[in-house]
Design an enzyme around this catalytic site. Structure first.
Site, PDB file in Angstrom:
ATOM      1  N   HIS A 266     -16.868  48.971 -36.509  1.00 52.68           N
ATOM      2  CA  HIS A 266     -18.116  49.128 -37.248  1.00 52.68           C
ATOM      3  C   HIS A 266     -18.546  47.765 -37.757  1.00 52.68           C
ATOM      4  CE1 HIS A 266     -21.105  50.695 -39.960  1.00 52.68           C
ATOM      5  NE2 HIS A 266     -20.969  51.851 -39.367  1.00 52.68           N
ATOM      6  N   ASP A 322     -17.805  58.516 -35.961  1.00 54.91           N
ATOM      7  CA  ASP A 322     -18.068  59.186 -34.688  1.00 54.91           C
ATOM      8  C   ASP A 322     -16.794  59.580 -33.958  1.00 54.91           C
ATOM      9  OD1 ASP A 322     -20.818  59.064 -34.832  1.00 54.91           O
ATOM     10  OD2 ASP A 322     -20.832  56.981 -34.169  1.00 54.91           O
TER      11      ASP A 322
END
Ligand code: COA
Length: 385
Positions: A266, A322
């Site tokens: 991320h 996710d």
């Protein structure tokens, strides 16, 4: 001239008091409330109102808001008719962007577009936010039936936002634990500071375009695999791996080929994504309740995460939200290509909070560029080239 930073990494694009990320500590908060507290105690409806208004609602404010969402769930048959005419081969995100963009045609209001100062009217902004948040979930659920050639399932007023979505999507009474997990997934995906899709919101909002156009542009930005589209890729990856024993070989091969592992890493977090930690706990709780009778994807995911921790943790790359959301959605009977649309359904809350914040202190976006083209030169007639 100021320095050009690819991807505008680290460049503030706005001032905002909606959410905050501490990437070093792995903290995400909405309006100052840590995501863990909201996931444990709040609902999607309450969190949405918190994002929109900036404070936790009173009981009666929440009841009114929940009722308003329910009142706006039903869609005009023109919308349904349009959806029936879309090709069933289209991706749900393409469908969602198309249908949301079309809502302004079917529900004309006192839009910003008419130049009527609507964009300065807080009631207009609040009402439009309710209408959009309420309608996206049924659109996503209806598409599941329409693309298979069936009539959609009607919405129910006795159900919460998350429960009604599952009901409309599957046509079955929602399992209480899975409905609560869906509610938490919506809370976790509702907002995440200024990312690509939220930036699209700001840019579009700053031109005073209609909120349907603002949200449609954000849906387009979210659809890419480097943003919201990653959860679908995670599931496809886990299916390709097939069994926990094959995880190590698969990860090593991808890393050797300089390919990313979907659901890992991320831009903001250098620790494990706090939302992934919450989802992992929910998965454990769910597996315990089902006493092992669960999708084999859970075990494959755990094996992949373990290998990735060995190979990627030193780069600050850990599982993101996710990585786990897709497995949970699969358990709810949701097809993989619908995952990003569910993300959009939740993120509409944050997008509309940013729409409101942008309008409250608007200035049209007009960044600059570093020109790398030819210097001024003379036009060459076609017969002399
Ligand atoms: N798999 C393998 N390696 C990864 C990786 C992943 N998912 N994510 C980052 N890395 C590597 C990078 O290649 C880089 O390696 P290098 O230093 O040897 O060049 C290093 O880790 C640092 O990457 P970083 O700068 O933190 O990534 P970024 O900010 O450029 O990209 C993402 C962030 C999200 C685009 C990236 O992590 C990614 O593509 N992840 C997979 C897609 C995904 O899950 N997206 C959803 C995000 S919520």
């Amino acid at each position: 001239m100021s320095e050009y930073l690819p991807g505008l990494a680290g460049v503030p694009a706005t001032k905002s008091n909606i959410s905050d990320i501490d990437g070093e500590q792995g903290i995400l908060s909405y309006r100052g409330y840590p995501i863990e507290q909201l996931a444990e105690h709040s609902t999607f409806e309450e969190t949405t109102l918190l994002l929109l208004d900036g404070r936790l609602p009173t009981r009666s404010e929440l009841e009114t808001f929940s009722d308003q969402l329910k009142e706006n769930r039903r869609l005009k048959f023109h919308t349904r008719g349009m959806m029936k005419n879309l090709p069933n081969t289209g991706h749900p995100m393409e469908m969602l962007q198309t249908v949301v963009a079309s809502l302004g045609m079917f529900y004309p209001g006192n839009e910003c577009l008419t130049g009527s100062d609507a964009c300065e009217d807080i009631n207009y902004i609040h009402n439009m936010s309710i209408k959009i948040i309420a309608r996206i979930a049924p659109i996503v659920a209806m598409w599941q039936h329409i693309r298979e050639g069936y009539d959609p399932v009607d919405s129910r007023d006795d159900l919460s936002h998350a429960e009604n979505f599952l009901w409309m999507l599957t046509g079955k009474e929602p399992d209480p634990l899975l409905a609560r997990i869906m509610d938490v997934c919506l809370i976790l995906h509702a907002e995440h500071t200024i990312n690509a899709s939220t930036f699209a919101v700001l840019v579009n909002a700053s031109t005073l375009s209609s909120p349907y156009s603002v949200i449609a542009s954000a849906i387009g930005a979210l659809s890419g695999p480097l943003h919201g589209g990653a959860n679908q890729r995670v599931l496809e990856m886990l299916q390709e791996i097939g069994s926990p024993e094959k995880a190590e070989e698969y990860v090593d091969k991808r890393l050797a080929n300089k390919e990313v592992i979907w659901g890992m890493g991320h831009r903001e977090y250098k620790t494990k994504d706090p939302r992934a930690i919450i989802l992992q706990k929910l998965i454990d709780q769910y597996m315990e309740t089902k006493a092992g009778d669960v999708n084999p994807m859970f075990d494959i995911a755990k094996a992949v995460e373990q290998v990735c921790e060995d190979r990627l943790a030193h780069k600050g790359v850990y599982a993101n939200v996710d990585f786990y959301s897709g497995i949970l959605y699969t358990e709810m009977g949701i097809p993989a290509d619908q995952f990003t649309a569910i993300f959009a359904m939740a993120r509409a809350a944050g997008w509309l909070a940013h729409w409101r914040e942008q309008l409250a202190d608007n200035r049209i976006f007009r960044p600059t560029q570093v020109y790398t083209g030819e210097p001024i030169r003379k036009y060459v007639p076609i017969n002399k080239r």
